[in-house]
Write a protein that holds these residues in place. Structure first.
Motif, mmCIF file in Angstrom:
data_model
loop_
_atom_site.group_PDB
_atom_site.id
_atom_site.type_symbol
_atom_site.label_atom_id
_atom_site.label_comp_id
_atom_site.label_asym_id
_atom_site.label_seq_id
_atom_site.Cartn_x
_atom_site.Cartn_y
_atom_site.Cartn_z
ATOM 1 N N ALA A 114 0.807 -1.557 -0.091
ATOM 2 C CA ALA A 114 0.047 0.125 -0.190
ATOM 3 C C ALA A 114 1.041 1.810 0.395
ATOM 4 N N GLU A 115 0.436 2.343 -0.589
ATOM 5 C CA GLU A 115 0.636 3.976 -0.155
ATOM 6 C C GLU A 115 -0.013 4.797 0.519
ATOM 7 N N ILE A 116 0.749 5.092 1.140
ATOM 8 C CA ILE A 116 0.594 7.057 1.600
ATOM 9 C C ILE A 116 1.450 8.374 0.675
ATOM 10 N N HIS A 117 0.080 8.891 -0.153
ATOM 11 C CA HIS A 117 0.668 10.446 -0.747
ATOM 12 C C HIS A 117 0.426 11.788 -0.055
ATOM 13 N N LEU A 118 1.595 12.518 0.313
ATOM 14 C CA LEU A 118 1.505 13.348 1.487
ATOM 15 C C LEU A 118 1.522 15.067 0.959
ATOM 16 N N ARG A 119 1.183 15.534 1.124
ATOM 17 C CA ARG A 119 1.690 17.500 0.647
ATOM 18 C C ARG A 119 2.094 17.918 1.839
ATOM 19 N N LEU A 120 3.005 18.644 1.965
ATOM 20 C CA LEU A 120 3.362 19.286 3.162
ATOM 21 C C LEU A 120 4.057 20.179 3.508
ATOM 22 N N SER A 121 3.345 21.982 2.565
ATOM 23 C CA SER A 121 4.046 22.408 2.185
ATOM 24 C C SER A 121 4.185 22.837 1.141
ATOM 25 N N PHE A 148 -2.355 15.906 5.546
ATOM 26 C CA PHE A 148 -2.276 15.884 3.899
ATOM 27 C C PHE A 148 -1.972 14.777 3.306
ATOM 28 N N LEU A 149 -2.738 14.092 3.171
ATOM 29 C CA LEU A 149 -3.363 13.236 1.879
ATOM 30 C C LEU A 149 -3.056 13.941 0.412
ATOM 31 N N THR A 150 -2.427 13.850 -0.516
ATOM 32 C CA THR A 150 -2.206 14.330 -1.978
ATOM 33 C C THR A 150 -2.365 12.643 -2.596
ATOM 34 N N ALA A 151 -2.518 13.412 -4.190
ATOM 35 C CA ALA A 151 -2.816 12.227 -4.601
ATOM 36 C C ALA A 151 -0.394 12.158 -5.429
ATOM 37 N N ARG A 152 -0.547 11.269 -6.111
ATOM 38 C CA ARG A 152 0.885 10.499 -6.295
ATOM 39 C C ARG A 152 1.402 11.491 -6.975
ATOM 40 N N SER A 153 2.677 12.254 -6.234
ATOM 41 C CA SER A 153 3.587 13.007 -7.189
ATOM 42 C C SER A 153 4.957 13.053 -7.405
ATOM 43 N N GLU A 154 5.217 12.573 -8.792
ATOM 44 C CA GLU A 154 6.920 12.377 -9.247
ATOM 45 C C GLU A 154 7.588 13.166 -8.599
ATOM 46 N N GLY A 155 8.646 12.726 -7.806
ATOM 47 C CA GLY A 155 10.205 12.909 -7.509
ATOM 48 C C GLY A 155 9.638 13.111 -6.255
ATOM 49 N N SER A 156 8.438 13.045 -5.543
ATOM 50 C CA SER A 156 8.467 12.977 -3.793
ATOM 51 C C SER A 156 9.213 12.016 -3.427
ATOM 52 N N ASP A 183 4.212 1.196 18.442
ATOM 53 C CA ASP A 183 4.469 1.921 19.454
ATOM 54 C C ASP A 183 5.333 3.539 19.381
ATOM 55 N N GLN A 184 6.355 3.032 18.043
ATOM 56 C CA GLN A 184 7.964 4.406 18.293
ATOM 57 C C GLN A 184 7.353 4.660 16.688
ATOM 58 N N LEU A 185 6.529 3.950 16.131
ATOM 59 C CA LEU A 185 6.563 4.266 14.018
ATOM 60 C C LEU A 185 5.797 5.376 14.288
ATOM 61 N N ILE A 186 4.830 6.146 14.411
ATOM 62 C CA ILE A 186 4.536 7.519 14.144
ATOM 63 C C ILE A 186 5.204 8.522 14.707
ATOM 64 N N PRO A 187 5.701 9.214 15.302
ATOM 65 C CA PRO A 187 6.648 9.862 16.490
ATOM 66 C C PRO A 187 7.806 9.560 14.920
ATOM 67 N N GLU A 188 8.201 8.574 14.395
ATOM 68 C CA GLU A 188 9.480 9.247 14.023
ATOM 69 C C GLU A 188 9.366 9.351 12.400
ATOM 70 N N VAL A 189 8.468 8.637 12.139
ATOM 71 C CA VAL A 189 7.260 9.041 10.976
ATOM 72 C C VAL A 189 7.206 10.840 10.545
ATOM 73 N N LYS A 190 6.702 11.098 11.703
ATOM 74 C CA LYS A 190 7.144 12.261 11.690
ATOM 75 C C LYS A 190 8.306 13.574 12.309
ATOM 76 N N ALA A 191 9.353 12.644 12.238
ATOM 77 C CA ALA A 191 10.431 13.412 12.523
ATOM 78 C C ALA A 191 10.993 13.849 11.337
ATOM 79 N N ILE A 192 11.244 12.534 11.025
ATOM 80 C CA ILE A 192 11.558 12.540 9.285
ATOM 81 C C ILE A 192 10.902 13.331 8.347
ATOM 82 N N LEU A 193 9.966 13.483 8.532
ATOM 83 C CA LEU A 193 8.793 14.405 7.978
ATOM 84 C C LEU A 193 9.360 16.080 8.149
ATOM 85 N N THR A 194 9.265 15.696 9.159
ATOM 86 C CA THR A 194 10.172 17.067 9.756
ATOM 87 C C THR A 194 11.635 18.149 8.990
#
Length: 389
Positions: A114-121, A148-156, A183-194
């Motif tokens: 599965a995939e989740i596509h996000l746009r953050l700014s 943040f959910l969005t359509a697939r974007s190239e180069g993301s 229980d560590q996963l979502i905070p870590e994903v947020k840190a990576i995104l930040t």
């Protein structure tokens, strides 16, 4: 002598027969009589004692941990000690992203379940999920990052999550970041995104460590030291009808415009009861564990402030004190700006004068105050009085 790998220690470590490959940018260095690992991604050194050095060199040569146990046993360790040394070392290096099982790395390169596509700014990102598509983890990821959910974007940017033995391996751009419990996963994903957001900023942009809300067409910017209550206050104000921009990260454009990165408010354990008075659902939400050990709950938000805030109406510095009489005091705009830029981040590590000029101009018509408080409800009442006056 045969070493029994079927005991509790072996069962607790599922990769005894796996090849554990070293991550890109990780190198063993010899400095005088001592050995260290250097991780380019983390910019860190990890010292190795003699036993750890033997274990690393053997693992890096492609030997499975079960074979390395025999090598450590030959150094004089008992079977139980050898097994314990190898598992403890391998586990710590997996957790730090210095190693990854070869089969897990191979799964990372395959078509995800599965995939989740996000746009953050300005950042676009794909979360590639390798594991059962019905796993509730995927649904929770979608709920926490739904804004943040969005359509697939190239180069993301590309983050891969590979489920294995009740844990999740994280990869960024194909390189391992570490092994995490659920229980560590979502905070870590947020840190990576930040971190990815900070690196994606164009020249002239910078980040503020602040909360941002919108009242009508004007913005309310809230700063304060860690623990001052930005998150619970932003959540409470959003529950009262203000548009939610962010509880933590605000981008500033070269034109001085503000834009929040609306991650779901991460309410720490000490604030759950306080937040529940304004967002009762917080007490029933899953508990997550951040890298600093703090337990948090992520609260979904409905009233988002979309687009840039071009007009700053109010700016607050929070000053939470036990048993303080709640009050709002005026402060000089210069003191507010100095507070904000002291914790600012620029991708070039140089804040441009023209950007700061545009940012400072936005404070010309802003009401700058210091909020001294102990009670959240009283703080909300004071702010509502201020912005409604």
């Amino acid at each position: 002598m045969e070493i029994d790998l079927s005991g509790q220690g072996g069962e607790a470590f599922p990769w005894l027969e796996s090849q554990l490959a070293s991550a890109p940018g990780v190198r063993r260095l010899r400095v005088g009589e001592r050995s260290v690992l250097f991780c380019e991604r983390r910019q860190q050194l990890f010292e190795l004692n003699a036993t750890a050095d033997t274990i690393w060199r053997s693992l890096a040569a492609g030997h499975a941990p079960s074979m390395v146990v025999h090598e450590v046993r030959a150094l004089g360790a008992s079977p139980a000690e050898a097994l314990s040394f190898v598992i403890a070392s391998a586990r710590s290096w997996l957790a730090a992203g210095l190693l990854a099982p070869a089969e897990v790395a191979a799964r990372c390169g395959q078509t995800p379940d599965a995939e989740i596509h996000l746009r953050l700014s300005e950042l676009t990102c794909t979360l590639a999920l390798h594991g059962p598509a019905h796993d509730p983890l995927w649904r929770e990821l979608e709920l926490v990052f739904t804004q943040f959910l969005t359509a697939r974007s190239e180069g993301s940017a590309h983050i891969s999550l590979v489920c294995e033995a009740g844990h999740v391996f994280l990869f960024f751009a194909g390189a391992p970041l570490g092994l995490f419990t659920i229980d560590q996963l979502i905070p870590e994903v947020k840190a990576i995104l930040t971190e990815a957001i900070s690196r994606s900023l164009s020249d002239g942009w910078f980040l503020l460590h602040a909360a941002l809300l919108r009242c009508g067409h004007r913005g309310l910017l809230i700063s304060g030291a860690p623990g001052a209550g930005k998150t619970t206050l932003a959540l409470a104000l959003a529950a009262r009808g203000l548009g939610y921009g962010s509880d933590d990260i605000v981008t500033v454009s070269p034109a001085g415009h503000l834009r929040g990165i609306p991650f779901s408010p991460a309410v720490k354990s000490g604030g759950w009861e306080l937040a529940a008075a304004h967002a009762p659902q917080v007490l029933g939400l899953p508990i997550h564990r951040r890298g600093d050990g703090q337990q948090v709950r992520y609260v979904p938000i409905d009233c988002f402030a979309k687009g840039d805030v071009e007009t700053l109406g109010w700016a607050l510095i929070l000053d939470r004190r036990p048993d303080a009489k709640p009050r709002i005091e005026p402060i000089e705009p210069l003191a507010m700006i100095a507070e904000l830029i002291s914790g600012a981040y620029c991708p070039s590590h140089v804040l441009r004068a023209d950007t700061l000029d545009a940012f400072a101009a936005g404070f010309g018509g802003a009401d700058c105050r210091r909020l001294i408080y102990a009670d959240l409800t009283q703080a909300v009442a004071l702010i509502e009085e201020m912005i409604g006056g």
